[in-house]
Structure formats: C-alpha cells, structure tokens
Design an enzyme around this catalytic site. Structure first.
Site, PDB file in Angstrom:
ATOM      1  N   CYS A 160       0.800  -1.089  -0.038  1.00 54.56           N
ATOM      2  CA  CYS A 160      -0.020  -0.078   0.013  1.00 54.56           C
ATOM      3  C   CYS A 160       0.937   1.198  -0.051  1.00 54.56           C
ATOM      4  O   CYS A 160       2.099   1.257  -0.319  1.00 54.56           O
ATOM      5  CB  CYS A 160      -1.102   0.027   1.214  1.00 54.56           C
ATOM      6  SG  CYS A 160      -1.684  -1.627   1.278  1.00 54.56           S
ATOM      7  N   ILE A 209      10.365  -9.765 -20.785  1.00 54.14           N
ATOM      8  CA  ILE A 209      10.653  -8.578 -21.619  1.00 54.14           C
ATOM      9  C   ILE A 209      11.710  -9.121 -22.540  1.00 54.14           C
ATOM     10  O   ILE A 209      12.934  -9.682 -22.015  1.00 54.14           O
ATOM     11  CB  ILE A 209      10.910  -7.339 -20.951  1.00 54.14           C
ATOM     12  CG1 ILE A 209       9.385  -6.807 -20.370  1.00 54.14           C
ATOM     13  CG2 ILE A 209      11.304  -6.170 -21.621  1.00 54.14           C
ATOM     14  CD1 ILE A 209       9.645  -5.558 -19.529  1.00 54.14           C
TER      15      ILE A 209
END
Length: 596
Positions: free
Chosen positions: A2, A291
């Site tokens: 968070c 990637i």
C-alpha cells in the site's frame, strides 16, 4: 502492499491536517488503487491516511487504518509479513482473537502481546505507523532490509511521514529543496539514504523504529535487535543443503497471496531458480513474465525459453522496440519519486505485469549481493591495495580522460565512501564541480557528509557485498523497484532478502561462499539439478535496455539538455551522441538540468 501517510501536529487545525493527509494519499493513489481510509485521534492532533493495494484478505475486513484492542491500537501498514500465520497461531494459543485473515491485524495483536519487541518478530517487507492510544505513543517502523520505503520530517511540534517524498510537497507545509542533492546524485547515480531532494525530509533507517511521544513532542530513533546465531558453516555440503532448503522455503512463503501472482523471468540464474522452485509450490499453474527487445544483443529469450519449457504455467512475453519506448519514456520519467539513473526498465516490466493482470510478482533482487554476483567481489582486493597509495597520486586521476582513472580521486577520501564511488561512482568530483559550477573542495565536503563505515572485520569479498547491499541495492535497486512497481499498483517480492536466508549466508565461510572463478557458485551448486547448464554456464547479463542507441535518437530526451549554457554539458551531449559517454551519465545530466 500500500501507500501510507500521516501527520502529528498541535499547531494546525484538524481540518487542515485532514486535508493535508488526504492530499498526500491522493498523490500516492497509484500505489493503492483499491481502497482508501483515514483516521484521527480524539484530540485531532494525529491523522493517518492509507491507500490500499489488496493482496491478502481482499475483503473489506482488510480495510485500513485498522484497529485493535477496542480501538486503542491503530495502524496504517505497507508491506507483507510472511510469517504472519505462525505468529497468528502463537497469538491464538495466548487467547488473542482475530476478525480478519490479514497480516495487518497480526501486527496489532503482536504489539499488544509483546510491545516493541514484536517488531523484531516480523519477517517480511514492511513500513508502518502504529498509534498506541493509551500510552500516547506513535511508532514508525521499517523492515531490516529496507525493502519498503518510509520518509519522515520533524520540527518542534510535528511529525510528517509518507511512503513517497512527493507526498510531502502536497501538504500545507513548506519544504525547501535540499541544496546538496545534485552533488550526491551526480556522484552516486541515486540519492543515498537518508538524503532526499527535500531539506529536512529523511528516509527512516532500515531495521529501525521512530518513537514519537504525543505528550512531549519528543522523538527518538532506535535500531531493532535481531537474534543472532553463532553457528558458522564450514562444510561445503552443509552450505549447499542449507542454501537450497532456505531458498525454497523463502520462495514458498513469498507466494502467499489472495490476488494473482507471478515471477519476473529474465532468463538469468536468480529468476530461473525462483521460477523453477515456485512452479513446484503453486497449486495452480505459475504465471511468468518476460521482456525482450528487437535488438538481439539485449535479448535473453533463448534462456527464458529453456525455463518455460520446464515450467507448466502461463508465460507472457513482450517485446519492446524504440517506438514503444519513446511512447512511454516521458511517463516513466515522471513516475520517479526520487532522481535515479536506473528504474526505467522496472517501470516497463511492471507496466506489462499490470497489463497481464498480476498484482504481485517475485524478483531475484538480492542474490548478487548475497552470493558475490557483481564484479566488485573480485575487484575489492585490488581496490583495497590501490587505496593505500598517497593522496596526491590518487587525486592526480582528475587529469586523465579515462573514467576509471578520474574516479581514482575518490580513493583519496581514504574511507568506505571513496571505495564505493571508485567502484560504482558516476561522475568524478572534478566533473561534478564543472557540472554544478562548484569548487572541487565544496563537492568533497558535501560527499563526505555521507558516512560509510565498513565493519573492520570483513574480508575483501565481504566488504564488496556490504557496499553493494548497503549502498547500491539499498538506494538504487530497492528504491527504484518500489516506486516504479507501485506506479502500476504492482507489488514486487524479493525472496532472496529473507532474513533467515541472509543470516545463514552471512555465517558461511568465505572460501565456500565465494569459491571458484564463476560468480554465485554456491547458489548454482544448490540448484544444479534444476538449472539447465546453459543458464548458469554463461556470462552475466544484467537486465538493461538498449538505452545508448535509443536515447541518442530521442528528441524529447536530447531537448532536455540542449538548452544548457554550461560548456561541460554541451561537450557531454556531443560525446554522448558520438558514443563517447555512457547513457547513465547523460540520464543524470538530464535530471539535474530539468529538476523542478
């Protein structure tokens, strides 16, 4: 995972404090897109804010700030506690009750049971604020490895804290620019903790807590104490077995999630081990993400394919070309919470993780630091010998064109800072002076305010590991990974930074830990039966983009430095276009000249 924020102040109205905390949380909304919450105490002098990224207990029961002990304990928490279930079982046996399935509530119950010693029982990555209403005490706490960020600012009658430095600028408080940050940045390529771009805003030291007394407005910072074992591992067989056991245990613990989770698979040793081990522990098929680039010199696809062939799961791969890079590059630059020459690659891989529906991913950060994966491990003996030369000889490096010889000036500092900057420094003192129109003495004075105290008992390879862990990993890798991942609401977990694993590796004899010519031999030996030989029997390849070529043709980037009237910057830009200057240096110049 968070974003948290808060203010304690007696000299501002409750309405203003509430508005300030809400503004801070809004700035960090990207890191907590699922929910928000706020709390203020009865006297309205303390305000907590929370932006939630739901990973464990996705229900409203996980809403924060969270309360315990009839509301007398309040917490706003960022991170994951991987041993929360064991702690919960222990607390349950002590008759503590729980209404949620979250690890957040376990922190509160643990504090009620054991007080501040409970902070030392937490295993994971965390940064939280905990308010004890009865004692009128507020604690800011940060994990031992400093994986999760936490920044604070204090004056006579207030305490302000947040997960990002950007958040402080959104308040009604006036924060001046730190006049020295550009010197630190040009030397390190990042800002070394506790430094930030703002004056009087600092990073809370890792493995520590700040105690703030709301009655007296007095605060103190203390280091957390961790249990140490004296058992030294002197057998290669024992070391291999221990590393294998603890790495597998850590990976299993880091897979705990109620939201979609996966692994970043680069094709290197570390991510390959995580993928192969994780695949064994996942009840359902494992999500892996890779990637690649259209420039084959930077592509590791052949190695990724070796692992995905052994892992039954959902593999997603994305190719980045210059066009896609240029489309998102300005956005990635804006995402930086603090200046850094790295992190753009992290922005992109987390962008694709979010596109792929993942909320949490495992990464191999920490393995190189633990097992001697960097060149510095082999170079440290030479660095220590070189640093014994007279200061005047070392300072003469400023007269040479070679970057390495220029950086030898740093060794004249005769301290750990100088050794690190010789190994990894970006610009030498003379170059920084020219870039910022300062004297070299001013640069030296500013840099030497950073104290780097390498423990005297460490041997050469251990010194390198200490520097890489406490400077490079702490200030660049962890920081970049956190704010770039949280820009997309993605949590990155680091199983190689498990406390039990780190403690075990520390107690392995150097001749076993750093044996042989090949780096990370101990880690390789622990998983040789799982790893394909082509993965470990090849040269190390870092996860980087074709920046040198892409940036020298990127008009957005070049226009950001072309307006400078500084002759050194003009020459640097010309050298960069002619491949005579590394892209990381140009990235630093860009950020210094475009700082707002």
């Amino acid at each position: 995972m968070c974003r948290i924020a808060g203010i304690i102040a007696k000299n501002k109205s409750s309405v203003q404090l509430e508005n300030d905390v809400k503004a801070m949380c809004n700035v960090m909304k990207h890191g907590g897109p699922d929910d928000e919450g706020f709390y203020s105490n009865d006297s309205r002098t303390l305000h907590f804010g929370h932006r939630r990224l739901s990973i464990i207990d996705l229900s409203q029961n996980g809403h924060q700030p969270m309360f315990y002990d009839e509301g007398n304990l309040v917490i706003t928490f960022n991170g994951e506690i991987y041993n929360y279930q064991e702690l919960k079982d222990e607390l349950t046996s002590l008759n503590f009750k729980f209404r949620t399935k979250s690890d957040t509530e376990v922190i509160l119950a643990a504090y009620q049971a054991w007080g501040i010693t409970s902070f030392e029982k937490l295993s994971g990555m965390f940064a939280f604020a905990l308010y004890d209403k009865r004692k009128e005490l507020n604690y800011l706490v940060r994990d031992k490895s400093g994986i999760k960020p936490l920044y604070y600012s204090t004056t006579i009658e207030n305490l302000v804290f947040a997960s990002e430095v950007k958040a402080f600028k959104s308040t009604s408080y006036s924060y001046e620019e730190n006049p020295n940050w550009k010197v630190y940045f040009l030397a390190f390529g990042h800002l070394p903790e506790p430094v930030t771009t703002l004056k009087n805003v600092y990073a809370l030291p890792k493995g520590s807590y700040l105690k703030y007394d709301l009655q007296t407005n007095i605060f103190e910072i203390k280091t957390l104490n961790y249990k140490k074992t004296s058992h030294k591992t002197t057998s290669s067989k024992e070391a291999v077995e221990k590393i294998r056991e603890l790495v597998q245990k850590s990976i299993k613990n880091h897979l705990i999630s109620d939201a979609p989770i996966g692994v970043f698979l680069s094709g290197g040793i570390d991510s390959s081990i995580i993928s192969l081990v994780a695949a064994k522990h996942q009840d359902i098929s494992l999500n892996t993400l890779s990637i690649n680039f259209d420039d084959e010199k930077f592509s590791e696809k052949q190695y990724q394919d070796l692992i995905t062939a052994k892992v039954k799961g959902n593999h997603s791969e994305y190719t980045i070309n210059q066009e896609l890079f240029e489309q998102h590059f300005p956005i990635a630059l804006q995402a930086m919470d603090q200046p850094t020459t790295d992190g753009i690659n992290s922005w992109f891989i987390n962008y694709f993780a979010k596109e792929n529906g993942l909320k949490a991913v495992l990464s191999g950060i920490g393995a190189d630091e633990l097992f001697g994966g960097y060149p510095s491990s082999k170079r440290m003996k030479f660095v220590n010998a070189l640093s014994t030369l007279p200061k005047f000889l070392l300072k003469s490096g400023k007269y040479f064109n070679s970057s390495a010889l220029k950086r030898s000036y740093y060794l004249s500092y005769k301290n750990g800072l100088g050794k690190y900057l010789f190994l990894r420094g970006l610009f030498a003192p003379q170059e920084i002076a020219q870039l910022l129109n300062l004297s070299i003495n001013q640069v030296n004075e500013i840099l030497n305010s950073i104290k780097v105290n390498i423990p005297n008992y460490l041997k050469d390879e251990e010194q390198a590991a200490w520097l890489e862990t406490n400077l490079y990993m702490q200030n660049q890798l962890l920081k970049d990974t956190d704010f770039m991942s949280m820009q997309h609401g993605v949590e990155v977990r680091l199983p190689f930074l498990d406390e039990e694993l780190i403690a075990a590796v520390t107690l392995i004899q150097n001749k076993i830990k750093y044996k042989g010519v090949r780096s990370k031999s101990l880690l390789i030996d622990a998983f040789k039966d799982l790893l394909p030989e082509k993965i470990w029997n090849r040269n190390k390849m870092g996860f980087t983009f074709p920046f040198q070529n892409w940036l020298k043709h990127n008009q957005f980037f070049l226009s950001g430095v072309s307006a400078s009237n500084n002759p050194y910057i003009e020459k640097a830009t010309k050298d960069f276009k002619n491949d005579k200057m590394h892209w990381a240096k140009m990235m630093a110049i860009y950020q210094v000249t475009n700082a707002k």
